[in-house]
Design an enzyme around this catalytic site. Structure first.
Site, PDB file in Angstrom:
ATOM      1  N   ASN A  97       0.805  -1.232   0.000  1.00  0.00           N
ATOM      2  CA  ASN A  97       0.000   0.000   0.000  1.00  0.00           C
ATOM      3  C   ASN A  97       0.834   1.276   0.000  1.00  0.00           C
ATOM      4  O   ASN A  97       0.622   2.179   0.797  1.00  0.00           O
ATOM      5  CB  ASN A  97      -0.953  -0.001   1.200  1.00  0.00           C
ATOM      6  CG  ASN A  97      -0.221  -0.152   2.526  1.00  0.00           C
ATOM      7  OD1 ASN A  97       0.794  -0.824   2.604  1.00  0.00           O
ATOM      8  ND2 ASN A  97      -0.735   0.458   3.571  1.00  0.00           N
ATOM      9  N   ASP A 307       0.244  -5.760  12.515  1.00  0.00           N
ATOM     10  CA  ASP A 307      -0.501  -4.983  11.508  1.00  0.00           C
ATOM     11  C   ASP A 307      -0.073  -3.514  11.558  1.00  0.00           C
ATOM     12  O   ASP A 307      -0.891  -2.595  11.506  1.00  0.00           O
ATOM     13  CB  ASP A 307      -2.003  -5.127  11.709  1.00  0.00           C
ATOM     14  CG  ASP A 307      -2.793  -4.848  10.427  1.00  0.00           C
ATOM     15  OD1 ASP A 307      -2.186  -4.894   9.343  1.00  0.00           O
ATOM     16  OD2 ASP A 307      -4.002  -4.585  10.519  1.00  0.00           O
TER      17      ASP A 307
END
Length: 419
Positions: A97, A307
């Site tokens: 991303n 994460d």
């Protein structure tokens, strides 16, 4: 290369003949050359002698975002890998991303080049679809050849079932793995928090557990039809646990992870409307948090991830519904986990990431590469701003109780200490 003697280190490594023993470990030119009860100090060797020192095989984080290229203001690859090293991780899987998205071999090579000569090894995840837009498959085979370890669109579910099916079929030709974040976008709608008592009290639009579970069920049906390998990241509901457990019992090649914040925190922390706790999937209610911990203990959940998603203040310090989802998590990972799970389970789940992604994980014995995480287990402390090493400061763990401390890592011939 740093030559090191680790003194009186308790070895936590079920694959090692020295498991649960307190030993001295000598590392020369990146290789473990001696493990004995006592090794004399040797000229040219750095000695690490710390009370309550523990070592294990090197940990891996299966989901980190660093921003670069394009979002270097959030985090750079160089600094991100230094943060990972000081947080005990010898390997990280980098999400695609960035801007541009890592969706072709040139981008894979770029991030690998930026990660050269670091103690923590970077493994790129290639985007499953071009631009992570969910329309056309990206250059999967080329990215695999360039060094991508798996393919998935970060925090974006492929809504087109046929595209997901084709991806699962295609990657089998080169033993690839599909990572499928699961969320039905029509069911999520404009939801920003777990659908339940807390979101109702706060007047927040809810994200039902069904939004995740429906996609988990669909993707498992597709996997049963196509064969191949599927990894479902950051599951967060009791229904997802049940579905994955049933799929494993059928013999499907599926693995899954859970984010540390979903294991440690529940949605009651949202009562202050603090956007640091806005994450995706959202923090769930206490009963689900406990169920996720239980699924880790029983083995349904294969690995645990921080994460880690650095976001700058302009994206995070906003009204709750406008703030972007995500928290940093590398620095707080081990300390937070040790407050809720036994040490051997934590080590198993943090090293298990390597097994999931088919990455070599040398055990702690003579002649093997030294790929080691160093930590202590007894200290109780509170995570504060001074403990944040990332460029972005968006931590959901500020003010949280921690237990044990990361000392650092030895990997790729380098000793990195957290001091």
């Amino acid at each position: 290369m740093t030559q090191v003697i680790l003194k009186q280190a308790k070895i936590i490594d079920a694959s090692s003949p020295f498991h649960n023993q307190v030993m001295d470990i000598k590392i020369e030119n990146g290789t473990i050359t001696q493990i004995e009860k006592e090794i004399a100090a040797t000229s040219g060797f750095e000695v690490v002698n710390i009370p309550n020192l523990h070592v294990s095989q090197g940990w891996m984080d299966s989901s980190v975002s660093f921003g670069e290229p394009g979002y270097e203001d959030r985090e750079t690859i160089e600094n991100g890998l230094k943060v990972a090293a000081k947080s005990g991780f010898t390997a990280v899987a980098l999400q695609p991303n960035s801007n541009p998205t890592i969706d072709n071999q040139a981008q894979v090579r770029f991030v690998l080049d930026r990660a050269k000569n670091q103690a923590t090894t970077l493994y790129p995840v290639g985007a499953l679809t071009k631009g992570s837009e969910g329309t056309d498959l990206a250059e999967l085979f080329d990215m695999k050849n360039a060094g991508a370890i798996a393919f998935g669109d970060y925090k974006k579910a492929v809504q087109n079932a046929n595209l997901q099916k084709i991806a699962l079929q295609y990657v089998q030709d080169f033993d690839g793995m599909v990572i499928a974040f699961c969320q039905d976008s029509s069911l999520k709608g404009i939801g920003i928090a777990n659908e339940g008592e807390v979101s109702t009290k706060l007047g927040m639009k809810g994200i039902p557990a069904l939004a995740e579970e429906l996609q988990v069920a669909r993707n498992l049906f597709l996997l049963e039809y196509t064969g191949g390998k599927l990894h479902i990241p950051t599951i967060s509901t009791q229904g997802s646990i049940k579905l994955i457990k049933e799929a494993k019992a059928k013999g499907l090649n599926v693995t899954c992870s859970v984010a540390i914040h979903n294991l440690v925190l529940n949605d009651e922390i949202l009562m202050g409307f603090d956007s640091r706790y806005k994450v995706l999937p959202p923090l769930r209610e206490e009963a689900t948090r406990k169920a996720l911990v239980e699924a880790v203990l029983e083995g349904t959940i294969d690995c645990i991830t921080s994460d880690h998603n650095p976001l700058d203040i302009e994206l995070k310090k906003l009204e709750f519904d406008l703030a972007k989802d995500g928290t940093i998590g590398l620095e707080s990972a081990f300390g937070a986990l040790l407050t809720i799970l036994p040490l051997e389970v934590i080590v198993n789940k943090l090293t298990g990431n390597k097994l999931v992604f088919n990455i070599d994980n040398p055990s702690i014995k003579n002649g093997n590469k030294a790929d080691i995480s160093l930590f202590t287990t007894e200290e109780n402390w509170i995570f504060g701003k001074e403990n944040i090493l990332s460029k972005s400061k968006n931590s959901a763990f500020l003010g949280q109780k921690m237990k044990g401390k990361v000392i650092g890592i030895y990997n790729n011939g380098q000793l990195i200490m957290n001091n």
